[in-house]
Design a protein around this motif. Structure first.
Motif, mmCIF file in Angstrom:
data_model
loop_
_atom_site.group_PDB
_atom_site.id
_atom_site.type_symbol
_atom_site.label_atom_id
_atom_site.label_comp_id
_atom_site.label_asym_id
_atom_site.label_seq_id
_atom_site.Cartn_x
_atom_site.Cartn_y
_atom_site.Cartn_z
ATOM 1 N N TRP A 5 0.926 -1.043 0.014
ATOM 2 C CA TRP A 5 -0.086 0.046 0.022
ATOM 3 C C TRP A 5 0.888 1.280 0.107
ATOM 4 N N ILE A 8 -2.716 4.936 2.929
ATOM 5 C CA ILE A 8 -3.430 4.341 3.838
ATOM 6 C C ILE A 8 -4.242 5.704 4.580
ATOM 7 N N ASP A 115 -5.363 3.455 -1.081
ATOM 8 C CA ASP A 115 -5.296 2.284 -1.270
ATOM 9 C C ASP A 115 -6.091 1.165 -0.247
#
Length: 282
Positions: A5, A8, A115
């Motif tokens: 990712w 976040i 993500d």
């Protein structure tokens, strides 16, 4: 399919649960080299609704100004705590303030673009009323990591259980969870009553997913269990407890009804589990 990712998003609030969620989010951001986005929601609606029946004009404006001043102080305090946390974990971060209750505006959806979204479950009282887990998932299309408020674990994603039924939602959940799955110490593909629904020419339940993961240099075990008439969600919850799982991955099945998407009964039952963090996708 994401290997890591890069963005976040985490919902911030001043409760103990909110502080715990922020720490877990910072840990994950450091682990994956991700940029952490703190989402702070501000709601004016509830107080104005209570006040509107008793005041007009200047009185309402005074309430709005006072309320906005209070919220601005809270935003500043949240920003300082978030900056301190980001410095502690050595991660890049930013604070995004959303002055709305709902998830139906372009501004809110832009703020949540990431993500992965991390949220406490159930939603802390300090967050806007519309920001429920179900609505987050349906409105954004982004996978959501739900961390139960009663959960007291220290790690997330070292022992992953994948609830697998070969559905589109389950496949999407596996793809979205690959940053967890690929770095876990143990991974289990769980099928419930799969043999009952297998066609004669199909491979053994879970084998195709296992082969798929192997091609990504990821090893996993297959666990085939029978429900014996028990609800599937109860079977999954029991497996979570018996296996010491610290992350449950599942696809959220939903079906259209009039103008809404409603989760199926198994998905809704899984969302009541408070013993393990859950990554859900659809």
């Amino acid at each position: 399919m994401l290997a890591v990712w890069r963005d976040i998003a985490v919902f911030l609030d001043a409760s103990a649960a909110g502080e715990k969620i922020a720490v877990h989010a910072a840990q994950l951001a450091r682990q994956h080299g991700a940029h952490l986005i703190g989402i702070y929601g501000v709601s004016l609606t509830s107080e104005l609704d209570r006040f509107a029946g008793h005041a007009r004009g200047d009185a309402i404006r005074q309430v709005v100004e006072r309320r906005r001043g209070e919220e601005e102080h809270k935003v500043l305090a949240a920003g300082r705590r978030f900056a301190d946390l980001s410095g502690q974990f050595g991660i890049s971060s930013e604070l995004r303030v959303v002055w709305r209750d709902g998830l139906d505006t372009e501004a809110v959806l832009r703020a949540l673009h990431s993500d992965l979204i991390i949220a406490a479950h159930p939603k802390p009282d300090n967050l806007p009323a519309g920001w429920l887990a179900e609505r987050l998932l349906l409105a954004t299309g982004t996978p959501v990591l739900l961390i139960p408020q009663p959960w007291a674990g220290e790690t997330i994603g070292t022992n992953v259980l994948i609830a697998w039924n070969r559905s589109r939602e389950a496949r999407r959940a596996v793809n979205d969870a690959m940053p967890f799955i690929s770095t876990a110490e143990k991974r289990t593909i769980l099928t419930v009553d799969a043999e009952r629904n297998m066609k004669a020419l199909d491979h053994e339940a879970g084998t195709n997913l296992l082969q798929h993961l192997n091609r990504h240099d990821v090893e996993a075990d297959i666990a085939k269990v029978a429900s014996d008439g028990a609800p599937v969600a109860d079977v999954i919850a029991r497996q979570v407890a018996e296996r010491g799982v610290d992350l449950l991955v599942f696809g959220a099945y939903s079906r259209p009804r009039t103008s809404e998407l409603l989760f199926g009964s198994t998905t809704r039952s899984l969302l009541t589990i408070e013993s393990v963090p859950m990554l859900i996708s659809r």
